[in-house]
Every structure is written in C-alpha cells, then in structure tokens.
Motif scaffolding. Structure first.
Motif, PDB file in Angstrom:
ATOM      1  N   LEU A 135      39.020  36.002 -10.993  1.00  0.00           N
ATOM      2  CA  LEU A 135      37.881  35.464 -10.256  1.00  0.00           C
ATOM      3  C   LEU A 135      38.254  34.118  -9.642  1.00  0.00           C
ATOM      4  O   LEU A 135      38.782  33.243 -10.331  1.00  0.00           O
ATOM      5  N   VAL A 136      37.996  33.967  -8.349  1.00  0.00           N
ATOM      6  CA  VAL A 136      38.054  32.653  -7.702  1.00  0.00           C
ATOM      7  C   VAL A 136      36.615  32.189  -7.575  1.00  0.00           C
ATOM      8  O   VAL A 136      35.829  32.771  -6.833  1.00  0.00           O
ATOM      9  N   LEU A 137      36.254  31.151  -8.319  1.00  0.00           N
ATOM     10  CA  LEU A 137      34.852  30.769  -8.464  1.00  0.00           C
ATOM     11  C   LEU A 137      34.599  29.345  -7.984  1.00  0.00           C
ATOM     12  O   LEU A 137      35.254  28.403  -8.418  1.00  0.00           O
ATOM     13  N   VAL A 141      40.029  33.004 -14.481  1.00  0.00           N
ATOM     14  CA  VAL A 141      39.184  32.358 -13.480  1.00  0.00           C
ATOM     15  C   VAL A 141      39.937  31.189 -12.854  1.00  0.00           C
ATOM     16  O   VAL A 141      40.475  30.336 -13.562  1.00  0.00           O
ATOM     17  N   VAL A 142      39.971  31.178 -11.524  1.00  0.00           N
ATOM     18  CA  VAL A 142      40.472  30.030 -10.782  1.00  0.00           C
ATOM     19  C   VAL A 142      39.256  29.270 -10.279  1.00  0.00           C
ATOM     20  O   VAL A 142      38.505  29.764  -9.438  1.00  0.00           O
ATOM     21  N   ALA A 168      45.820  31.075  -2.999  1.00  0.00           N
ATOM     22  CA  ALA A 168      47.268  31.156  -3.227  1.00  0.00           C
ATOM     23  C   ALA A 168      47.571  31.303  -4.715  1.00  0.00           C
ATOM     24  O   ALA A 168      48.430  32.103  -5.113  1.00  0.00           O
ATOM     25  N   MET A 169      46.859  30.555  -5.543  1.00  0.00           N
ATOM     26  CA  MET A 169      47.066  30.625  -6.992  1.00  0.00           C
ATOM     27  C   MET A 169      46.691  32.005  -7.521  1.00  0.00           C
ATOM     28  O   MET A 169      47.420  32.594  -8.341  1.00  0.00           O
ATOM     29  N   ALA A 170      45.563  32.554  -7.060  1.00  0.00           N
ATOM     30  CA  ALA A 170      45.136  33.873  -7.512  1.00  0.00           C
ATOM     31  C   ALA A 170      46.144  34.942  -7.111  1.00  0.00           C
ATOM     32  O   ALA A 170      46.443  35.866  -7.888  1.00  0.00           O
ATOM     33  N   ILE A 222      41.361  40.532  -7.102  1.00  0.00           N
ATOM     34  CA  ILE A 222      40.979  39.137  -6.894  1.00  0.00           C
ATOM     35  C   ILE A 222      39.592  39.147  -6.262  1.00  0.00           C
ATOM     36  O   ILE A 222      39.386  39.790  -5.240  1.00  0.00           O
ATOM     37  N   CYS A 223      38.658  38.451  -6.862  1.00  0.00           N
ATOM     38  CA  CYS A 223      37.302  38.399  -6.317  1.00  0.00           C
ATOM     39  C   CYS A 223      36.890  36.948  -6.109  1.00  0.00           C
ATOM     40  O   CYS A 223      36.856  36.162  -7.062  1.00  0.00           O
TER      41      CYS A 223
END
Length: 430
Positions: free
Chosen positions: A330-332, A354-355, A392-394, A404-405
């Motif tokens: 998750l990119v949050l 989680v990012v 980029a990190m995800a 990846i969401c």
C-alpha cells in the motif's frame, strides 16, 4: 485571460474557504442568466459512490444518443476533468472565457468560493453548448452545496458514512439530513445501500416533500458479479449486464444509476435496454480501482474514509484468491482531517507492507505523523518524502506477481497519475 491565468484566478478564491449556503450561488446564477434552467438535470449525492454513479448515468445517457454534461469533483490531474460533455473535457479557451465572465459578473459583492465559481462555469458551459441533460455530482453534503440550485428531474443518494463531520455533523442521521437536502418537492429520489437512522431521516424528508422514494433492495435490486449481473426495477428487468468499473461495490452504484434513469423516464428522458448495456460497458471513471500497470499490478483507488477503505479491502482480498502468496503493498497518504486509524482498520489484515507518504498540499498529513499515529497497527512499513519516491520505493519492493495500491487521498492519486503520465499537474483544491 489565458487558461493558466484563469486557473490561477479560480484557485485564489480558496481564500474564501468552504462557505455553506446557497445565497452566493443563487446570485451568481441570476447574473449569468440562470443557465441551469436550460437543460434537464440529474442530481447525485452520497458519501461514497456518487462519482461512479454519476459517470455510469452519463455513459448510459450518451449511449442513448443524448448530449450529456457531466460535472464532478475534484479533478485528479487536469482541472478540466470536472466539466465534460459526452466525455470531452471543457476546452481551455472556454475555461478562460467563462472565468473572465464569472469574475466580471461578481462585482465583489458576492465573493463566491472556488467551488461556486466552478459550478457556475459548468452550468453556463452546458447551457452554451446546448446539452440535453446534465448529470451533477454534489461536492459536499447536499443541502447547502452549490449544485443544489438546480431543479432536477430525479435525484439519488448513494451511501451515508462518516466523513466531513466538521461540516455535516458527527452522526449518520445528521449527515443523512444534509444529503437529503437535494430532495425536491414531488421529484423522485433513489436511495442506495442505506439503513437505520440514516435511511429513516431520508425517508422523513422525502415524505415531507411528497417525493417518491425508491430504495435498493426494496424497490429495485441487483444480483450477480460485475462481469455478469441482473437488474430488477420498477420498469426494467435486465439480465446479462456487465460493467467496466472494478469492485463488487460498483454493482450497487450501477443499480442506483439504472434506477435513477427509470425514475426520470416520466420526466422526458427515454433510455433503451441496449443503451443501458452499452453505457455500462463503456463507462470510465479514473482513480477508482483503476489499473495503471499489470506487472506488478498497480492500482489507484480514491478511498479516503473508513467505508471506502472497507470496499477497497474487500477487493484486494479477491486478488489473492488465485494468488495466495501475492503481497499487497500500500502507498498511503491522507489529509490531516481524515480518520486515519478508522481508514486503516479494514486494511490491516489484507496489506503486507505500507509506504507512507504525503501529497504536496498544506492539508496533507506528513508521512512521519501518519507513521506515529498508525505505528501499532501497521505491518512492515517505510516512509517516503513524496509521491515520486513512494511509487519508486513500492516498485523496488514488489515482485512481478504482487500488487501496489496507491490510496488514501484523491490528491495523492492526482500526483501519481501526473507522474506516470509525465505531464504537469493542475492545482489541486486545498
């Protein structure tokens, strides 16, 4: 006035903030010649689902051969996304011309807000371009929303959940009262999956205004999956329907859109079964379980409250049915005024990493603050300074089969979409 000048002028109006009430909008509309009276309107409110329902409704009407205006908010990348006719965004030249006209008509005694000006722009543009019907999504609440100056052929309230409590109240009943403010005397109202005190509040307002109320599960129903479902309503019995928008929750939104068109059939709108089928198969609505890349799967979803997170979690769980070892990253990023812990609660059993990041807005919660608040419930997690670093990190963390969401804020989604498109981002509403 150039397009850039116009957008900058509109965003300077944010100094007025959010001001509830219809007096300014009514005065502005009067000075513009009441453009809302030149076409039929369908009006849609709701905590979640109103944008999807509006896009489905507009797509079906377009498939039926109508010239359709669609007004939604906020935009993701380009300001012009808010105002469309048959899917085409308002031209930059029209934004510039109409902004100059609206600001000239203001004469400094009305002091409209950003949203009031964009609503006035949409209505005037639709009238100038002679649309047959406009589908209008409520911006905030309903009773005092700028869109509520219209006299619709029919209206809909999709869902009621806790959100924007500082403006709408801190109970579901209070929020339902505000959203029920779009109900007009003797105008049909469609109600989605709403129960308890919230439904009773809407029912009371409808009875008081002698508005025919039709609710999901009682007067119309839908069964099946997104790829193959059936609809049963007051007019149509439709089988073998499908919808391009992903997620089981979109079935309820599709039901509300079809029921809304049923209810408006006596008000001058004629839609065939073929148009319903074609419209649902052609509908597009960005930022709602939107698939951007496939390997790994990159999703953008605009969920930003606990109810939206619940729908997202249910969908993410389905992605593991055939791939049980698939990781969900998750990119949050979220705004400070949102329920962060309530949002993450339904996701914590689904997400593997989680990012945490933030959109470039003053209202954004910092990644550090999100981390401190959610530390006890997060799985493994990392911090990223902004959306570029976060994506980029995800990607570095994900394998080809993972998901990846990006979620938590439409503003964050807009930044990511602009990044992935390699284009400039229009200012976002702060």
């Amino acid at each position: 006035m150039t397009y850039s000048d116009a957008v900058a002028s509109l965003y300077r109006l944010q100094k007025h903030g959010i001001k509830l009430g219809l007096e300014r909008m009514a005065a502005l509309s009067d000075r513009l010649g009441h453009p809302e009276r030149d076409f039929l309107c369908l009006h849609i409110a709701g905590t979640n689902g109103k944008g999807s329902t509006a896009s489905m409704t507009a797509s079906i009407l377009e498939a039926a051969g109508y010239r359709v205006g669609l007004y939604t908010s906020p935009h993701l990348v380009d300001f012009r996304e808010r105002i469309r006719i048959n899917g085409e965004m308002i031209p930059e030249l029209d934004v510039a011309k109409l902004t100059a006209k609206i600001l000239a008509e203001d004469q400094s005694d009305v002091c409209p807000t950003f949203f009031e000006c964009t609503t006035a722009m949409a209505l005037r543009y639709f009238a100038d371009r002679r649309v047959d019907v406009a589908v209008l999504e409520v911006g905030l609440g309903g009773r005092f929303d700028a869109t509520n100056i219209v006299a619709p052929a029919a209206c809909a309230i999709t869902t009621i959940a806790l959100d924007h409590q500082e403006y709408l109240g801190d109970t579901l009943s209070a929020i339902a009262f505000e959203k029920a403010g779009i109900i007009k005397a003797r105008v049909p109202v469609i109600v989605g999956s709403i129960e308890g005190d919230a439904f009773r509040m809407i029912e009371d307002v409808a009875q008081e205004r002698q508005a025919q109320l039709e609710c999901l599960g009682r007067d119309f129903a839908i069964q099946g999956t997104r790829e193959h479902f059936a609809y049963r309503g007051t007019v149509w019995e439709l089988d073998g329907l499908s919808c391009t928008l992903d997620g089981a929750h979109q079935l309820d939104n599709a039901a509300c859109a079809i029921a809304l068109l049923e209810a408006s059939s006596s008000r001058g709108l004629s839609v065939t079964e073929a148009a319903v089928r074609r419209g649902l198969q052609q509908v597009r609505w960005e930022g709602r379980l939107e698939r951007i890349e496939e390997t790994p799967l990159l999703l953008l979803d605009g969920a930003h409250n606990p109810a939206g997170a619940g729908a997202l979690a249910a969908y993410l769980q389905t992605l593991r049915v055939d791939h049980p070892r698939r990781r969900i990253i998750l990119v949050l990023g979220m705004m400070r005024d949102k329920d962060h812990s309530g949002f993450f609660a339904p996701l914590k059993s689904v997400v593997d990493h989680v990012v945490l990041t933030q959109a470039g807005l003053a209202r954004s919660s910092s990644a550090h603050d999100l981390g401190q608040e959610l530390e006890s419930v997060l799985p493994s997690w990392t911090l990223a300074a902004g959306s570029t670093e976060a994506v980029a990190m995800a990607r570095r963390l994900a394998s080809a089969d993972d998901v990846i969401c990006v979620t938590g804020s439409l503003m964050l989604l807009g930044e990511v979409k602009a990044l992935l498109r390699g284009c400039e981002l229009s200012p976002l509403q702060g």
